[in-house]
Design a protein around this motif. Structure first.
Motif, PDB file in Angstrom:
ATOM      1  N   SER A   1      14.573  19.169  52.689  1.00 59.19           N
ATOM      2  CA  SER A   1      14.585  17.734  53.000  1.00 59.19           C
ATOM      3  C   SER A   1      15.544  16.989  52.082  1.00 59.19           C
ATOM      4  O   SER A   1      16.262  16.084  52.512  1.00 59.19           O
ATOM      5  N   ALA A   2      15.561  17.368  50.804  1.00 64.11           N
ATOM      6  CA  ALA A   2      16.425  16.691  49.831  1.00 64.11           C
ATOM      7  C   ALA A   2      17.902  16.881  50.166  1.00 64.11           C
ATOM      8  O   ALA A   2      18.686  15.924  50.122  1.00 64.11           O
ATOM      9  N   VAL A   3      18.303  18.106  50.504  1.00 62.51           N
ATOM     10  CA  VAL A   3      19.726  18.332  50.790  1.00 62.51           C
ATOM     11  C   VAL A   3      20.109  17.837  52.179  1.00 62.51           C
ATOM     12  O   VAL A   3      21.257  17.444  52.401  1.00 62.51           O
ATOM     13  N   LEU A   4      19.162  17.829  53.113  1.00 63.95           N
ATOM     14  CA  LEU A   4      19.464  17.257  54.423  1.00 63.95           C
ATOM     15  C   LEU A   4      19.761  15.768  54.301  1.00 63.95           C
ATOM     16  O   LEU A   4      20.775  15.280  54.796  1.00 63.95           O
ATOM     17  N   SER A   5      18.860  15.031  53.641  1.00 64.99           N
ATOM     18  CA  SER A   5      19.045  13.582  53.508  1.00 64.99           C
ATOM     19  C   SER A   5      20.174  13.247  52.558  1.00 64.99           C
ATOM     20  O   SER A   5      20.960  12.329  52.800  1.00 64.99           O
ATOM     21  N   GLY A   6      20.252  14.000  51.452  1.00 68.76           N
ATOM     22  CA  GLY A   6      21.219  13.643  50.413  1.00 68.76           C
ATOM     23  C   GLY A   6      22.624  14.132  50.651  1.00 68.76           C
ATOM     24  O   GLY A   6      23.571  13.555  50.107  1.00 68.76           O
TER      25      GLY A   6
ATOM     26  N   VAL B   1      19.354   8.807  44.999  1.00 64.21           N
ATOM     27  CA  VAL B   1      17.996   8.267  44.970  1.00 64.21           C
ATOM     28  C   VAL B   1      17.091   8.971  45.975  1.00 64.21           C
ATOM     29  O   VAL B   1      15.953   9.332  45.656  1.00 64.21           O
ATOM     30  N   LYS B   2      17.586   9.198  47.199  1.00 64.97           N
ATOM     31  CA  LYS B   2      16.717   9.805  48.210  1.00 64.97           C
ATOM     32  C   LYS B   2      16.357  11.236  47.840  1.00 64.97           C
ATOM     33  O   LYS B   2      15.210  11.671  48.046  1.00 64.97           O
ATOM     34  N   SER B   3      17.298  11.994  47.280  1.00 66.19           N
ATOM     35  CA  SER B   3      16.958  13.349  46.843  1.00 66.19           C
ATOM     36  C   SER B   3      15.943  13.307  45.702  1.00 66.19           C
ATOM     37  O   SER B   3      15.005  14.118  45.654  1.00 66.19           O
TER      38      SER B   3
END
Length: 484
Positions: free
Chosen positions: A246-251, A342-344
């Motif tokens: 999720s972190a690398v998808l969003s970030g 920030v999102k990651s």
């Protein structure tokens, strides 16, 4: 030898090595080591561009300039910190029986190959290779999203594969149309998909063909960005896959897809001499901001909530680049950077919070600040940052986007304010009880890795207070390349 060889070679080799050894306990450290090597190589490449300017590599098939070099460094940095975060996270998942040795091998190898595909897409000069890289990124992330092998994760991966596959097919057709436009100008002997070659003759490209090409490219890559109404894969993929994914998808992945759209927008603006491309981007961006904000108010799953937040922020970035001009383009680039950081960081804290509570339902996650103060404060500070509270960098970029919209697109300003206001209230009202409520949860068996959280938030705070000279120079040059 260019540092690009190591930027691309290290994660590729890492994927192959971890495909053989990823199931061993040492694989968590090996994954971090390869990610560290990629980041150091990206820093060297950045220094080369700063000292010597843009450069071609390998017969002009790769091109590094201010527009992509900072994204390369950002991608490598977040890839490194996510690998560090995933060490204790995946250890807990293994203890809970969610990750078996074969799944660990798949996760570690695909993580490195995913990094390779993103860096390939950012550095290539060939629009065809960009498409190949985005398709490869889709395939690797399908395997990462489905790694738990639950019914929900397999359904999310299947939806992701189908929707993004259809989107990538649209992008392929748009890429073919661009080649047709180049063929008419350069002739069959010299027709090419090299972005620099197309940029040199963009004023001569057939406007009708380029218009059609951009529409297909925006729809295709816009699916990967998560623009409404092409977004439905994104919340499921975030909710059902491992939190590092999720972190690398969003970030990261959303940024790479946005980069591909920006390269195509430069060609479209030059060929048409109108604001058609920008108007389309503003429309999709504004719709994404408003729709995602209202979807936020209905979420019960914490990871789904922050995935809709990503859709909202990518919509804001798309709107900024659609407006164009030096200030809006600068703000869009800054927002891409701070949103990634920030999102990651938020997903890092959410990952540890959901493991502590044993659920992703926000109604059952309470009192994080009592169970683990660093997780609780990390989540609270991250939420304040992503909601645009000063003095974080998100406030600076959103302020620039809003003030530019007030001056150049006043009709859109009320919609932006409504979207940002609804998102602010929807997220804050859910996060406060998660952090400060009463809790009966027990601390995690393995100490969480929270250094990446506060490093990311520190950088986001720095970018809100002070812009380093070299970074400001990158943004200014990149904004100029985008027509700002």
């Amino acid at each position: 030898m260019s540092a690009l060889f190591f930027v691309l070679g290290i994660p590729l080799v890492g994927g192959l090595v971890l495909a053989l050894t990823g199931h061993r306990p040492v694989a968590r450290d090996v994954n971090v080591a390869f990610s560290l090597g990629t980041f150091l190589a990206a820093c060297v490449l950045t220094a080369q561009i700063i000292n010597h300017g843009p450069e071609f590599v390998w017969d002009k098939q790769f091109y590094i300039d201010p527009l992509n070099v900072f994204l390369v460094t950002l991608t490598a940095f977040v890839g490194l910190t996510t690998a560090i975060f995933s060490r204790p996270y995946m250890r807990v998942e293994q203890d809970h029986g969610k990750m078996t040795p074969p799944r660990m091998r798949l996760y570690h190898s695909m993580y490195q190959l995913f990094s390779f595909t993103m860096l390939l897409g950012l550095t290539t000069n060939n629009l065809g290779i960009i498409w190949v890289a985005m398709e490869a990124a889709t395939l690797t992330t399908v395997l990462l999203v489905s790694v738990y092998r639950t019914a929900a994760s397999l359904e999310a991966a299947w939806k992701y594969f189908i929707l993004c596959g259809v989107g990538i097919a649209q992008a392929l057709f748009g890429t073919v149309l661009l080649y047709m436009a180049a063929d008419k100008v350069l002739g069959p002997e010299h027709a090419t998909l090299l972005w620099t070659s197309l940029a040199d003759v963009k004023g001569q490209l057939d406007p009708t063909i380029v218009t059609l090409a951009f529409v297909f490219l925006l729809v295709g890559y816009g699916t990967k960005i998560g623009l409404v109404p092409l977004h439905s894969w994104l919340p499921d993929a975030h909710a059902e896959g491992p939190t590092p994914v999720s972190a690398v998808l969003s970030g990261l992945l959303l940024n790479v897809a946005m980069y591909a759209v920006l390269r195509c927008k430069v060609l479209t603006d030059g060929a048409l001499g109108t604001e058609m491309a920008g108007q389309l981007m503003m429309g999709f961006g504004l719709l994404s901001v408003v729709a995602a904000a209202f979807f936020l108010s209905r979420q019960k799953d914490v990871k789904r909530m922050f995935s809709y937040s990503s859709i909202e922020h990518m919509g804001l970035i798309t709107f900024a680049f659609g407006m164009g001009g030096p200030v809006a383009s600068f703000a869009g680039l800054l927002h891409m950077t701070v949103h990634s950081l920030v999102k990651s960081a938020i997903f890092f804290t959410v990952g540890h919070a959901t493991q502590t509570a044993g659920t992703q339902l926000m109604s059952e996650i309470r009192g994080l600040i009592k169970v683990n103060p660093t997780v609780g404060w990390g989540l609270m500070i991250g939420v304040m940052a992503i909601l645009g509270m000063p003095p974080f960098g998100v406030f600076a970029s959103e302020f620039l986007i809003l003030t530019t919209a007030m001056r150049e697109q006043p009709w859109a300003t009320p919609f932006l304010l409504i979207g940002l206001g609804v998102a602010f209230a929807s997220i804050l009202v859910r996060v406060l009880p998660m952090v400060f409520g009463d809790s009966t949860h027990q601390p995690l068996a393995h100490p969480p890795s929270l250094l990446p959280v506060f490093v990311h938030l520190a950088f986001a705070l720095l970018l809100g207070l002070y812009m380093p000279t070299y970074l400001n120079g990158w943004y200014v040059q990149a904004a100029a390349m985008l027509g700002g």
